[in-house]
Design a protein around this motif. Structure first.
Motif, PDB file in Angstrom:
ATOM      1  N   VAL A 155     121.415 -26.058  87.564  1.00 38.17           N
ATOM      2  CA  VAL A 155     122.627 -25.467  86.986  1.00 38.17           C
ATOM      3  C   VAL A 155     123.489 -26.548  86.345  1.00 38.17           C
ATOM      4  O   VAL A 155     124.008 -26.382  85.229  1.00 38.17           O
ATOM      5  CB  VAL A 155     123.433 -24.716  88.073  1.00 38.17           C
ATOM      6  CG1 VAL A 155     124.784 -24.255  87.518  1.00 38.17           C
ATOM      7  CG2 VAL A 155     122.648 -23.514  88.589  1.00 38.17           C
ATOM      8  N   ALA A 156     123.628 -27.688  87.049  1.00 41.80           N
ATOM      9  CA  ALA A 156     124.432 -28.795  86.516  1.00 41.80           C
ATOM     10  C   ALA A 156     123.843 -29.319  85.216  1.00 41.80           C
ATOM     11  O   ALA A 156     124.574 -29.686  84.292  1.00 41.80           O
ATOM     12  CB  ALA A 156     124.507 -29.922  87.547  1.00 41.80           C
ATOM     13  N   GLY A 165     122.317 -27.572  82.983  1.00 37.93           N
ATOM     14  CA  GLY A 165     122.747 -26.648  81.936  1.00 37.93           C
ATOM     15  C   GLY A 165     124.168 -26.926  81.494  1.00 37.93           C
ATOM     16  O   GLY A 165     124.484 -26.869  80.293  1.00 37.93           O
ATOM     17  N   VAL A 166     125.035 -27.267  82.456  1.00 37.74           N
ATOM     18  CA  VAL A 166     126.434 -27.581  82.139  1.00 37.74           C
ATOM     19  C   VAL A 166     126.517 -28.850  81.302  1.00 37.74           C
ATOM     20  O   VAL A 166     127.235 -28.908  80.292  1.00 37.74           O
ATOM     21  CB  VAL A 166     127.264 -27.738  83.436  1.00 37.74           C
ATOM     22  CG1 VAL A 166     128.665 -28.251  83.123  1.00 37.74           C
ATOM     23  CG2 VAL A 166     127.340 -26.421  84.184  1.00 37.74           C
ATOM     24  N   VAL A 167     125.772 -29.877  81.719  1.00 43.05           N
ATOM     25  CA  VAL A 167     125.768 -31.147  80.995  1.00 43.05           C
ATOM     26  C   VAL A 167     125.302 -30.938  79.551  1.00 43.05           C
ATOM     27  O   VAL A 167     125.925 -31.424  78.600  1.00 43.05           O
ATOM     28  CB  VAL A 167     124.840 -32.173  81.698  1.00 43.05           C
ATOM     29  CG1 VAL A 167     124.611 -33.386  80.813  1.00 43.05           C
ATOM     30  CG2 VAL A 167     125.448 -32.612  83.019  1.00 43.05           C
ATOM     31  N   ALA A 220     125.320 -28.161  77.845  1.00 42.15           N
ATOM     32  CA  ALA A 220     126.291 -27.319  77.131  1.00 42.15           C
ATOM     33  C   ALA A 220     127.457 -28.151  76.601  1.00 42.15           C
ATOM     34  O   ALA A 220     127.908 -27.948  75.466  1.00 42.15           O
ATOM     35  CB  ALA A 220     126.798 -26.213  78.053  1.00 42.15           C
ATOM     36  N   VAL A 221     127.945 -29.099  77.422  1.00 43.02           N
ATOM     37  CA  VAL A 221     129.052 -29.967  76.983  1.00 43.02           C
ATOM     38  C   VAL A 221     128.627 -30.801  75.773  1.00 43.02           C
ATOM     39  O   VAL A 221     129.362 -30.925  74.794  1.00 43.02           O
ATOM     40  CB  VAL A 221     129.515 -30.894  78.135  1.00 43.02           C
ATOM     41  CG1 VAL A 221     130.489 -31.951  77.616  1.00 43.02           C
ATOM     42  CG2 VAL A 221     130.177 -30.081  79.234  1.00 43.02           C
ATOM     43  N   TRP A 247     128.160 -28.456  72.679  1.00 39.55           N
ATOM     44  CA  TRP A 247     129.477 -28.013  72.190  1.00 39.55           C
ATOM     45  C   TRP A 247     130.142 -29.113  71.376  1.00 39.55           C
ATOM     46  O   TRP A 247     130.720 -28.846  70.311  1.00 39.55           O
ATOM     47  CB  TRP A 247     130.371 -27.626  73.359  1.00 39.55           C
ATOM     48  CG  TRP A 247     131.736 -27.177  72.932  1.00 39.55           C
ATOM     49  CD1 TRP A 247     132.090 -25.961  72.422  1.00 39.55           C
ATOM     50  CD2 TRP A 247     132.940 -27.965  72.955  1.00 39.55           C
ATOM     51  NE1 TRP A 247     133.441 -25.937  72.133  1.00 39.55           N
ATOM     52  CE2 TRP A 247     133.981 -27.142  72.442  1.00 39.55           C
ATOM     53  CE3 TRP A 247     133.233 -29.266  73.356  1.00 39.55           C
ATOM     54  CZ2 TRP A 247     135.286 -27.600  72.331  1.00 39.55           C
ATOM     55  CZ3 TRP A 247     134.543 -29.720  73.239  1.00 39.55           C
ATOM     56  CH2 TRP A 247     135.554 -28.892  72.730  1.00 39.55           C
ATOM     57  N   GLY A 275     120.740 -33.511  79.995  1.00 40.97           N
ATOM     58  CA  GLY A 275     120.802 -32.141  80.494  1.00 40.97           C
ATOM     59  C   GLY A 275     119.463 -31.430  80.403  1.00 40.97           C
ATOM     60  O   GLY A 275     119.054 -30.725  81.335  1.00 40.97           O
ATOM     61  N   VAL A 302     131.866 -35.762  83.337  1.00 43.63           N
ATOM     62  CA  VAL A 302     130.630 -34.991  83.550  1.00 43.63           C
ATOM     63  C   VAL A 302     129.445 -35.929  83.777  1.00 43.63           C
ATOM     64  O   VAL A 302     128.667 -35.755  84.722  1.00 43.63           O
ATOM     65  CB  VAL A 302     130.354 -34.061  82.341  1.00 43.63           C
ATOM     66  CG1 VAL A 302     128.943 -33.496  82.408  1.00 43.63           C
ATOM     67  CG2 VAL A 302     131.358 -32.916  82.328  1.00 43.63           C
ATOM     68  N   ILE A 336     127.875 -36.055  87.602  1.00 46.80           N
ATOM     69  CA  ILE A 336     126.510 -35.593  87.868  1.00 46.80           C
ATOM     70  C   ILE A 336     125.639 -36.746  88.358  1.00 46.80           C
ATOM     71  O   ILE A 336     124.783 -36.575  89.230  1.00 46.80           O
ATOM     72  CB  ILE A 336     125.882 -34.963  86.604  1.00 46.80           C
ATOM     73  CG1 ILE A 336     126.700 -33.748  86.148  1.00 46.80           C
ATOM     74  CG2 ILE A 336     124.444 -34.546  86.875  1.00 46.80           C
ATOM     75  CD1 ILE A 336     126.751 -32.612  87.142  1.00 46.80           C
TER      76      ILE A 336
END
Length: 253
Positions: free
Chosen positions: A29-30, A32-34, A36-37, A40, A68, A226, A230
């Motif tokens: 999950v982390a 995916g967050v990394v 995504a940042v 973006w 990520g 981030v 992580i």
């Protein structure tokens, strides 16, 4: 006594497996967050990146995207290695964790370094970029970035609206008597840049340079936090992996 010790070791191994599985799910999950940042940053703010002379900001985002993606693949590999109890897979998993750890620390360090030098770079380059490249052939991306910057942050010029007096475009006939670009106007309309009155255009203290600097500094904090955050979590995963690896019997060759 031997049976009791074996049972105790088996329970310990099972606990480690479930702890590592839980970690891998959260790690996935982390990842995916990394990613995504990073995505973006590159997609939504790519125009602003073109206004920066250094590629450090973009490099930090690319590293996060790469890290990520590897994290998500590694999370799946970690689950397989955990439940199959294969020491070779665990070794590969550990090496990947270490590589990702180094990538994310690198992203955090790059973000921190650029954080320190950003103000000086913007002072030296933003004004020159705006006055020399705005509305010039082959610099359409700069024109788009400047217009978006002035509208989003409600500002005009690098330090002030007066910067536009030196603009190559404003001095040419192509400007059609505009004093500033139409994107400086509070209500943008065609040729509204002809009128310099404060009721018509943005006259913000510090111009766009202060606004852009604050935006990038805040975003660099996110990238750095981030990446390093992580990376610290991964240390826990590497410890669990080492413990599980040691608890498993060596594979016969």
């Amino acid at each position: 006594m031997g049976a009791s010790e074996e049972k105790k070791e088996t329970c310990g191994t099972i606990c480690l497996k479930y702890l590592l599985f839980t970690f891998n799910f959260l790690f996935w999950v982390a990842g995916g967050v990394v990613m995504a940042v990073g995505v973006w940053t590159l997609v939504e703010k790519s125009d602003y990146i073109s206004l920066l002379p250094s590629k450090t900001y973009a490099a930090s985002a690319y590293i996060l995207v790469l890290a990520g993606a590897i994290v998500m693949v590694t999370g799946v590999l970690g689950c397989c290695a955990t439940f199959k109890e294969q020491r070779r897979l665990l070794r590969v998993y550990f090496v990947l964790l270490l590589c990702i750890f180094l990538l994310e620390v690198l992203a955090g360090v790059l973000a921190y370094i650029y954080y320190q030098q950003l103000n000086e770079e913007l002072k030296q380059n933003l004004k020159q970029t705006m006055i020399q490249k705005y509305r010039q052939t082959s610099y359409e991306h700069i024109t788009r970035a400047v217009d978006e910057l002035q509208q989003e942050f409600k500002c005009c010029g690098s330090n002030s609206s007066g910067d536009w007096r030196e603009s190559v475009w404003i001095r040419s006939g192509d400007a059609e008597q505009r004093q500033v670009p139409d994107s400086c106007c509070k209500t943008p309309t065609d040729h509204c840049g002809r009128r310099l009155h404060p009721s018509n255009i943005y006259k913000v203290e510090g111009g766009c340079i202060t606004k852009l600097e604050n935006f990038i500094l805040e975003h660099l904090k996110i990238i750095g936090a981030v990446g390093v955050g992580i990376a610290c979590v991964q240390i826990v995963g590497m410890v669990f992996t080492c413990c599980l690896y040691r608890s498993l019997k060596a594979e016969p060759y």
